[in-house]
Structure formats: structure tokens, C-alpha cells
Motif scaffolding. Sequence first.
Motif, PDB file in Angstrom:
ATOM      1  N   ASP A   1      80.367  14.999 -32.958  1.00 31.17           N
ATOM      2  CA  ASP A   1      81.788  14.760 -33.192  1.00 31.17           C
ATOM      3  C   ASP A   1      82.601  16.041 -33.074  1.00 31.17           C
ATOM      4  O   ASP A   1      83.748  16.029 -32.604  1.00 31.17           O
ATOM      5  N   GLN A   2      82.027  17.151 -33.505  1.00 32.46           N
ATOM      6  CA  GLN A   2      82.723  18.426 -33.368  1.00 32.46           C
ATOM      7  C   GLN A   2      82.933  18.757 -31.899  1.00 32.46           C
ATOM      8  O   GLN A   2      84.025  19.193 -31.493  1.00 32.46           O
TER       9      GLN A   2
ATOM     10  N   ALA B   1      83.168  16.665 -29.491  1.00 33.98           N
ATOM     11  CA  ALA B   1      84.119  15.712 -28.924  1.00 33.98           C
ATOM     12  C   ALA B   1      85.529  15.880 -29.476  1.00 33.98           C
ATOM     13  O   ALA B   1      86.441  15.176 -29.047  1.00 33.98           O
TER      14      ALA B   1
ATOM     15  N   ARG C   1      86.450  15.330 -32.616  1.00 32.46           N
ATOM     16  CA  ARG C   1      86.743  14.403 -33.707  1.00 32.46           C
ATOM     17  C   ARG C   1      86.673  15.079 -35.070  1.00 32.46           C
ATOM     18  O   ARG C   1      87.068  14.499 -36.076  1.00 32.46           O
ATOM     19  N   ASN C   2      86.132  16.281 -35.128  1.00 25.49           N
ATOM     20  CA  ASN C   2      86.244  17.117 -36.312  1.00 25.49           C
ATOM     21  C   ASN C   2      86.224  18.566 -35.851  1.00 25.49           C
ATOM     22  O   ASN C   2      85.952  18.854 -34.683  1.00 25.49           O
TER      23      ASN C   2
ATOM     24  N   LYS D   1      86.212  11.803 -44.516  1.00 24.72           N
ATOM     25  CA  LYS D   1      86.786  12.402 -43.320  1.00 24.72           C
ATOM     26  C   LYS D   1      85.823  13.430 -42.746  1.00 24.72           C
ATOM     27  O   LYS D   1      85.068  14.068 -43.457  1.00 24.72           O
ATOM     28  N   ALA D   2      85.909  13.660 -41.456  1.00 27.05           N
ATOM     29  CA  ALA D   2      84.785  14.240 -40.719  1.00 27.05           C
ATOM     30  C   ALA D   2      84.505  15.708 -40.986  1.00 27.05           C
ATOM     31  O   ALA D   2      83.363  16.126 -40.903  1.00 27.05           O
TER      32      ALA D   2
ATOM     33  N   HIS E   1      74.904   8.478 -28.679  1.00 22.71           N
ATOM     34  CA  HIS E   1      76.089   9.297 -28.442  1.00 22.71           C
ATOM     35  C   HIS E   1      75.727  10.625 -27.811  1.00 22.71           C
ATOM     36  O   HIS E   1      76.462  11.132 -26.977  1.00 22.71           O
TER      37      HIS E   1
ATOM     38  N   TYR F   1      79.641  12.100 -25.793  1.00 24.60           N
ATOM     39  CA  TYR F   1      79.729  13.279 -26.645  1.00 24.60           C
ATOM     40  C   TYR F   1      79.381  14.559 -25.883  1.00 24.60           C
ATOM     41  O   TYR F   1      79.794  15.628 -26.265  1.00 24.60           O
TER      42      TYR F   1
END
Length: 323
Positions: free
Chosen positions: A207-208, A210, A212-213, A299-300, A317, A322
Amino acid sequence: MGRRIGHKLMVQLSPVLVFVYNRPQHARLTIEALQRNELAKETDLYIFSDAPAGEDDIEAVSLVRSFIKNITGFKTVTIKEQSVNLGLAASIIAGVSKILDKSEQVIVLEDDIVCGRYFLKFMNDALEAYKDEDKVGSVSGYLFPLDGVKQNFFARNFSSWGWGTWRRAWQLFVQDGRELLRELDERQLAFKMDFDGTMGFSGILCDQIAGRNNSWAIRFFTSLYLRDKLTFYPRSSLIANIGCDNSGTHCGATNINDVEVFEEPLEVIAQDVKENLFCRQRFINYFNFINQGDHTQIKADRYELLLPVSYTHLRAHETGAYL
């Protein structure tokens, strides 16, 4: 019997870094808890205040800055007020790097971390005890509510809730999440880093990447993990997080990681520097317990609080968008 470590053996205590933003009451509780530590009056305190991200934060940031200007009870108090908003990750990376340019080790808190009265003693004793032990990458003041832990121990993970490290370990920090994920994948270590698939750390790294965080902590954790570094944990938590009340930028409301802060001295007794497999299983048991509950999604950015997701889901992912 192991050798006991005491702070009186040290020439100088570790500087303490506190990162604040827009929560004046949380910041006040964090500082007041630090002031109750016996070693506070011998400690150099550095406070990093991020600038407002928007108009809605101006008043709260101003209140925080008014409070920190009047802090006493420490050997010295140095304040750095940012003129532009950096965000948590950039603030911590820049602040820790700056102080480690002139100090060998640091203790780090954010403005929602309340410590016990013997937190500074434990952290300084541990940082002194293992300063020359290359296998150790960090010291944690927080411990998840694990069952059956009777002594301080080493684990192959990281906690950003009241932590310390050395310049030598911070120099291992790889900020490029893609590079970290690539090595995790090549060495097939993601499942093990995720505590046998019970906690989705590698997914937070995805996620980082991508966007998203923006977690600095997942990147530092992975950097240490890939270099086989350990974290030294107390047998009882010396830290409580008061920010999981939906007041922060990176954490929603949850009580899944609440602990009672231990308010007695914890001796640091030298021990074999190796991963405690009993405690590793306690982590796995706890993460499995979280999986069974219906808890609030976090939250992320604060990755230690994220609810686990399935390893199969993460792998899907990792091989898709990702990357």
C-alpha cells in the motif's frame, strides 16, 4: 545469571525526540508523562512541530506550539517549528536523521504516546547495553498484550510506539518501498515477516508503494527485517497509545491494542541475542485473536494497528497493480 545494566554507567543519556502536530491535549499528556520520569531532568528534549496542512488545522497547531514553548523539567528543550507541512513520515525521517547526525542513539515518541515513569530508564539502559551489538536494530517501549511473557526478549519485528535506535541501524533504512518489496519477494520472506500470514505487514508495504499510505515505519521495519536485525522488547509495556480515539490523521477508533502501563523499574539483564521463538508464537497467537474479532478498521499509516488480511490476498496484490 545475566549481567544487569544501569544508566549510571553511561556518559550521556539518549536525546528524546517528540513529534507533534494538531492535538494539544494529547501532546500535553505525552509531555507530562515524560516529565514524571526520574531521568527527564538529565535528558535533552527535541520537539518537532509540523506546520498546518490546511486552514482547518491552523488553530490547533497554534495551540500546540503555544504549549511546547513553555515546557520545563528537562535538561534542555529544543523546538523545531516547520514552516510548511511535511507530513508524519517526512517529519520523522528528517528529524531522526538530523539528531543522529550528532548523536549515536535516539528515543522517539509521537504526540499520542504516553509512557510510564520508568520508560526513560529502560530505554537508556537497553540502548547502552546493546549499542555495540550489531544484531539489534531497535528497542521498543511498547508491547502488545501478549500472554505468558515473563522476561524481556528479542523479536524480529518493530514497533513505532515509543522506540529507540542507533545511528548504525538507522543507516540501514531504505526509503524505496519497491526495492524492499523486490528483495522480500526474491528471498521469499514476506510470509515469515507477516508472522506466518497472521499480520499483513507486507500488504502495508504494498500500500505504501501504491500511495495508499505513507508509512515510514513499515519501510524501517522491512529494512531491519531484511538485514536480520532484532528489536529488544520489555516483558511488560511501558507505553500506552492514547491516539486511537479517532483524533489523529493516521489512526481510527479501536481498543484492540490497549495495555496497562507498567509502573515499576524493568531491569535490563544481558541475554543471548537471538529471536525468542516462544514470544514469536505469542505474537502469532495474538494476531490470530485479532483476526477472529470484529474490530474497527485502522487508517493505513499506523501499520502496527492494521487488521490482518489474508496472505493469499496480499500475494495477489504483490504480483499485480501494487508493483
